[in-house]
Design an enzyme around this catalytic site. Structure first.
Site, PDB file in Angstrom:
ATOM      1  N   GLY A   1       1.647   1.862  11.212  1.00  0.00           N
ATOM      2  CA  GLY A   1       2.593   2.970  11.301  1.00  0.00           C
ATOM      3  C   GLY A   1       3.258   3.143  12.656  1.00  0.00           C
TER       4      GLY A   1
ATOM      5  CB  SER B   1       4.323  -2.348  12.350  1.00  0.00           C
ATOM      6  OG  SER B   1       3.876  -1.043  12.680  1.00  0.00           O
TER       7      SER B   1
ATOM      8  CG  ASN C   1      -1.765   1.188   1.400  1.00  0.00           C
ATOM      9  OD1 ASN C   1      -1.824   2.037   0.499  1.00  0.00           O
ATOM     10  ND2 ASN C   1      -2.443   1.301   2.528  1.00  0.00           N
TER      11      ASN C   1
ATOM     12  CD  GLU D   1      -3.107   5.400   6.821  1.00  0.00           C
ATOM     13  OE1 GLU D   1      -3.081   5.406   5.581  1.00  0.00           O
ATOM     14  OE2 GLU D   1      -2.166   4.961   7.523  1.00  0.00           O
TER      15      GLU D   1
ATOM     16  CD  GLU E   1      -3.712  -2.593   7.705  1.00  0.00           C
ATOM     17  OE1 GLU E   1      -2.624  -2.637   7.143  1.00  0.00           O
ATOM     18  OE2 GLU E   1      -4.393  -1.551   7.743  1.00  0.00           O
TER      19      GLU E   1
ATOM     20  CE  LYS F   1      -0.384   3.212   4.663  1.00  0.00           C
ATOM     21  NZ  LYS F   1      -0.344   3.324   6.120  1.00  0.00           N
TER      22      LYS F   1
ATOM     23  CG  HIS G   1      -6.027   1.689   5.184  1.00  0.00           C
ATOM     24  ND1 HIS G   1      -5.607   2.672   6.049  1.00  0.00           N
ATOM     25  CD2 HIS G   1      -5.001   0.815   5.077  1.00  0.00           C
ATOM     26  CE1 HIS G   1      -4.366   2.400   6.438  1.00  0.00           C
ATOM     27  NE2 HIS G   1      -3.976   1.280   5.868  1.00  0.00           N
TER      28      HIS G   1
HETATM   29  P1  PGA Z   1       2.480   0.097   7.923  1.00  0.00           P
HETATM   30  O1  PGA Z   1       1.055   0.359   7.237  1.00  0.00           O
HETATM   31  O2  PGA Z   1       3.024  -1.156   7.319  1.00  0.00           O
HETATM   32  O3  PGA Z   1       3.289   1.308   7.609  1.00  0.00           O
HETATM   33  O4  PGA Z   1       2.217  -0.064   9.393  1.00  0.00           O
HETATM   34  C1  PGA Z   1       0.190  -0.691   6.985  1.00  0.00           C
HETATM   35  C2  PGA Z   1      -1.056  -0.184   6.315  1.00  0.00           C
HETATM   36  O5  PGA Z   1      -1.422   0.969   6.535  1.00  0.00           O
HETATM   37  O6  PGA Z   1      -1.694  -0.901   5.540  1.00  0.00           O
END
Ligand code: PGA
Length: 253
Positions: A174, A214, A8, A98, A168, A10, A96
């Site tokens: 993050g 992560s 991803n 976010e 997740e 982003k 997601h």
């Molecule tokens: P990250 O993000 O691997 O940076 O923790 C995962 C995600 O947002 O899908």
């Protein structure tokens, strides 16, 4: 069933030059590597989709990070799943954390998006998972149950194949903090159990359940392999092709 590792990207690769550098280093990192057990999916920002398609990275499939549930019309700023046809896009990340956090997406909206994606033959990668507060108040399993039930409402038996669920935990995205292997296994078992309440076992078995939050070369074994997950959803580490492919190598066993 091959495992699925989703990058991803982003809202990154801000300039075209940055995109070209990324594609160049991905190609280089990929050269002569063969991953037999794993399918890699890259989800760049929509604006880069065509360039990613033209780069024809070997054995890599493409996805996007969101779509709207309507097909066409006065929906300023939105992109529909039918618009992505012909751009070589096969997957879409939906729900997601976010999107939930910054755009107030809820499970009802994710449900509409899942149905729209399926209608246009895009495979949804559906994110579920608890916030830190929900975890601390002991609501983790309750939250996952509610999310899966609401998001799958009205999704027919025949469309289960190809759907991906990413567990997740919001607090792990993050943060460099990951759940224990046991917690991830528990979430995986629960998700299958909820699906079995509404669908035949043979169809539920075709749903991949992956882990996200992560994931790195350090955490992949524990979060994605020992926990028995069907792959990973990778954020930050997917921005560096060499590191991303290290994760793929660990999971491709
Ligand atoms: P990250 O993000 O691997 O940076 O923790 C995962 C995600 O947002 O899908």
């Amino acid at each position: 069933m091959r495992k699925l590792i989703v990058g991803n990207l982003k809202m990154n690769l801000i300039t075209f030059a940055e995109r070209e550098r990324y594609l160049g280093s991905f190609k280089k990192a990929l050269a002569k590597k063969e991953f037999l057990q794993t399918q890699i999916v890259l989800c760049p920002p929509v604006i880069h989709l065509e360039s990613f398609q033209k780069a024809s990275l070997e054995n890599i499939k493409l996805g996007v990070q969101n779509v709207f549930w309507e097909e066409v019309g006065s929906y300023t700023g939105e992109i529909s799943s039918s618009m992505l046809k012909g751009l070589g896009c096969e997957y879409v990340i939906l729900g997601h954390s976010e999107r939930r956090r910054y755009f107030n997406e809820d499970d009802r909206m994710v449900n509409l998006k899942v149905k729209a994606a399926l209608k246009n033959n895009l495979a949804p990668i559906i994110c579920v998972g608890e916030t830190l507060e929900e975890r601390q108040t002991g609501l983790t399993l309750q939250v996952i149950t509610r999310q899966v039930k609401e998001i799958f409402a009205g999704v027919p038996q025949s469309r289960l194949e190809g759907i991906v669920i990413a567990y997740e935990p919001v607090w792990s995205v993050g943060s460099d903090v990951v759940p224990t292997t046991n917690d991830i296994m528990e979430a995986r078992v629960l998700i299958r159990k909820i699906l079995m309440q509404g669908y035949a076992k043979k169809n539920v078995e075709k749903v991949r359940i992956i882990y996200g939050g992560s994931v790195s070369a350090e955490t992949a074994e524990k979060t994605c392999v020992i926990s028995g997950m069907d792959g990973a959803l990778v954020g930050r580490e997917s921005l560096t092709p060499v590191d991303f492919l290290k994760i793929v190598k660990i999971i491709d066993k």
